[in-house]
Scaffold this active site. Sequence first.
Site, mmCIF file in Angstrom:
data_model
loop_
_atom_site.group_PDB
_atom_site.id
_atom_site.type_symbol
_atom_site.label_atom_id
_atom_site.label_comp_id
_atom_site.label_asym_id
_atom_site.label_seq_id
_atom_site.Cartn_x
_atom_site.Cartn_y
_atom_site.Cartn_z
ATOM 1 N N THR A 1 0.824 -1.186 0.172
ATOM 2 C CA THR A 1 0.028 0.163 0.059
ATOM 3 C C THR A 1 0.791 1.217 0.169
ATOM 4 O O THR A 1 2.229 1.180 0.352
ATOM 5 C CB THR A 1 -0.737 0.062 1.289
ATOM 6 O OG1 THR A 1 -0.002 0.302 2.326
ATOM 7 C CG2 THR A 1 -1.753 -1.037 1.488
ATOM 8 N N ASP A 2 0.306 2.501 -0.473
ATOM 9 C CA ASP A 2 0.958 3.815 -0.037
ATOM 10 C C ASP A 2 0.933 3.663 1.496
ATOM 11 O O ASP A 2 -0.037 3.194 2.057
ATOM 12 C CB ASP A 2 0.211 4.947 -0.908
ATOM 13 C CG ASP A 2 1.212 6.119 -0.896
ATOM 14 O OD1 ASP A 2 2.421 5.726 -0.085
ATOM 15 O OD2 ASP A 2 0.762 6.913 -1.486
ATOM 16 N N TRP A 3 1.647 4.792 2.099
ATOM 17 C CA TRP A 3 1.643 4.816 3.324
ATOM 18 C C TRP A 3 0.347 5.283 4.122
ATOM 19 O O TRP A 3 -0.320 6.488 3.809
ATOM 20 C CB TRP A 3 2.783 5.827 3.769
ATOM 21 C CG TRP A 3 4.035 4.992 4.160
ATOM 22 C CD1 TRP A 3 4.736 5.252 5.222
ATOM 23 C CD2 TRP A 3 4.840 4.016 3.338
ATOM 24 N NE1 TRP A 3 5.974 4.339 5.125
ATOM 25 C CE2 TRP A 3 5.718 3.696 3.839
ATOM 26 C CE3 TRP A 3 4.345 3.683 1.902
ATOM 27 C CZ2 TRP A 3 6.690 2.772 3.446
ATOM 28 C CZ3 TRP A 3 5.004 2.627 1.614
ATOM 29 C CH2 TRP A 3 6.271 2.252 2.264
ATOM 30 N N GLY B 1 -2.584 4.106 3.156
ATOM 31 C CA GLY B 1 -3.393 4.159 2.229
ATOM 32 C C GLY B 1 -4.560 2.835 2.339
ATOM 33 O O GLY B 1 -4.147 1.732 2.964
#
Length: 754
Positions: free
Chosen positions: A269-271, A273
């Site tokens: 995932t993005d941070w 997200g």
Amino acid sequence: MMLRKSIFTLLVLSSTAMSHAAASFDPATVLRQLTDEEKVALLVGVSSNGCNASGDVGRLEKNAMGAAGATHAVPRLGVPSIILADGPAGLRINPTRKGENRTYYCTGFPVGIHLASTFNPQVVRKVGAAMGNEVLEYGVDVLLAPGVNIQRNPLCGRNFEYYSEDPVAAGLTAAAFIEGVQSQGVGTSLKHFAVNSQEVNRLANDAIVSERALHEIYLRNFEIAVRKAGPWTIMTSYNYINGTHATECKWMLEDLLRGQWGFEGAVMTDWGGGYRMASAVAAGNDMIQPGADKYYNEILDALHDGTLSRQDLDRSVLRVLELVARSPKARGYVPGNNPDMASHAQVALEAAQEGIVLLKRNALPLASSGKIALFAVGSYDFIAGGTGSGDVHRPYVVNLQDGLKKAGFSMDEGVDAFYSEYMKEERSRTDVINKSLPWYVPHERALEACPAGVIKASAQTSSAAIVTFSRISGEGKDRIEGMDFELDGREIQLLKTVSEEFHACGKKVVVVLNICGAVQTASWRDMADDILVCWLPGQEGGTAVADVVSGRVNPSGRLPISFPMKYTDDPSSSDFPQIIPDKPFNYSHYRNFRDGRIRRDIKDIDYTEYKEDIFVGYRYYVTRDVEVAYPFGYGQSYTTFAWDGFSVKKSDDGAFVAKIKVTNTGECSGKDVVQLYVKAPSSSLEMPARELKGYAKTPLLAPGESAEMEIDVPEEYIAYYDPQRHGWITPKGKYTFIAARDAVTIVRKCTVCM
Ligand code: BGC
């Protein structure tokens, strides 16, 4: 809960110890030996902000480095923790560490849009290799870059990190970058998968995009990079796509990315997200970053209650183990912590020079024996990169004043005295100079009205004027039309006065655009004799621009985006967040409800309709015949080139091979860029007038010298997506291959019947 947390704590081993004891392991064997708790821990990153209650020691080392994240170790099975750090313009770690009497600066390379402007994959590969070497030598395992998202709208705050409005240009640049970084034995994370085109409400915006545009524009860039370069990891985006969160989009992560494109790495995932972590894992989003106990508990609970299958769990755990197994840590590499910063600075300089775009030419190059009147704060405080996770702790930034002096120019005393006094005051008044703030840098710093008397006097005594206009942007905030795209009234006034005074004395005026994305140029460009775009050129920016100003380097960059006449000409401008100019900090734009429920209340904030469809950037301008200030692909040179003998043939492997001879017909050495566009036969779908399919940059050609250029276009690049059939098609008919200087300037055509 307590039990689960304490098990979690046991999993973590000091990364310091592991870096000495790093042992290779077999992922499949380890998978069989892991407990459920250990498996789940591998899917959840080590927290960067302490929200992870495990109190682990592994976290300490990562925090000391200032890296973005890490994975959990499983010490009893010899699985080390690996470190993940940003980002696209250089490795992002802290420059200092507590108790240590040394620094850990990383080279500040030109930002993404600048690298794309080089139109030179060799240079991009070189940048990637130098950056990758710093990743390796500073003990990081995966670089969280490159960002390949399409620059859909000129105001997206992260455009500077991204490459282009065109998927082929973006994909090829990303592929070269990945190849370079991974040549050093470290990984990359191709991000943000996918359709990440705005920062406003970035954690919850739903991008509503047609099936055709999704495939042809917003996924093709990723496909090219994945197929050509095989990134070790992919980072999903923060947004929803047509109602499904990117982290939970099984079709995209499993069927497309892995099934069709052959991706073999791990997805993270993005941070912060995503919302439903067990669903994300089930969908093929293998790792949740950064970690938190709540994510660990959520996934473990889902496993126990059967909502997450053991098969999906094991599949993702194996991918994470395979990622860790190929890392420098697992291979036992002991980082030296002393990368060759001097040679990397040279690479940063070369890339900066190569990506500078000459938009207008009358006076350049200037004799370096001349005296320059250097205007605007930006000339004295060059912006090297954007803000947020894409920024780098670089050792220095060469500003334009220093660069020009190094190149042999002298500075006008009056103007110099005014600005050195002004800068002294400015630096004591605010701490924004030469620092990157995560959210906002006041725009006033981009100018400063030099007194009219000083300008007038300098026009008598100097040989030319240079005025720098600067724009910065960054993560978490989109740009504002009136402040970021338009020049400010005071900037225009400064240029007007300088232009009138210098032209009255028969002297020339050069404008340098130190910018993060497109700005409006049409209303003021007549006041300038020359215009150079140097984007955010990294730590060597001032040297690179001075080299172009003096003619030591002949500019060869090309715009990887269109510069519209006005913002509202952009095809997406009516479907993009309009930020209220006097409320730049209006956080109500961030509607992060954290419950994962899609809102449909506010247009362009809760949801954004990509109504322009595939007609993004030049695809729109050239098809609908809309005038632009400077087209996609545009860039001038100090020399001239002739193109002859254009031919296109199909090779045995089905690729199209275009050939053309480029001859330097001018007076000085230079490089040229051949852009290859294709016009497809007409169809029941509306087709763009032409689309970029490949490009090639010549080597440095001396006057009179020629180069035979070859551009290979895989057959699949010619196909378009048919939403009726839900697939790619290449219909029979006449395909026009176009050799062009930019999206508008066609030089040669050649028809191929299929
Ligand atoms: C950004 C990513 C970045 C991550 C880690 C996020 O806010 O969107 O691009 O890699 O942080 O720093």
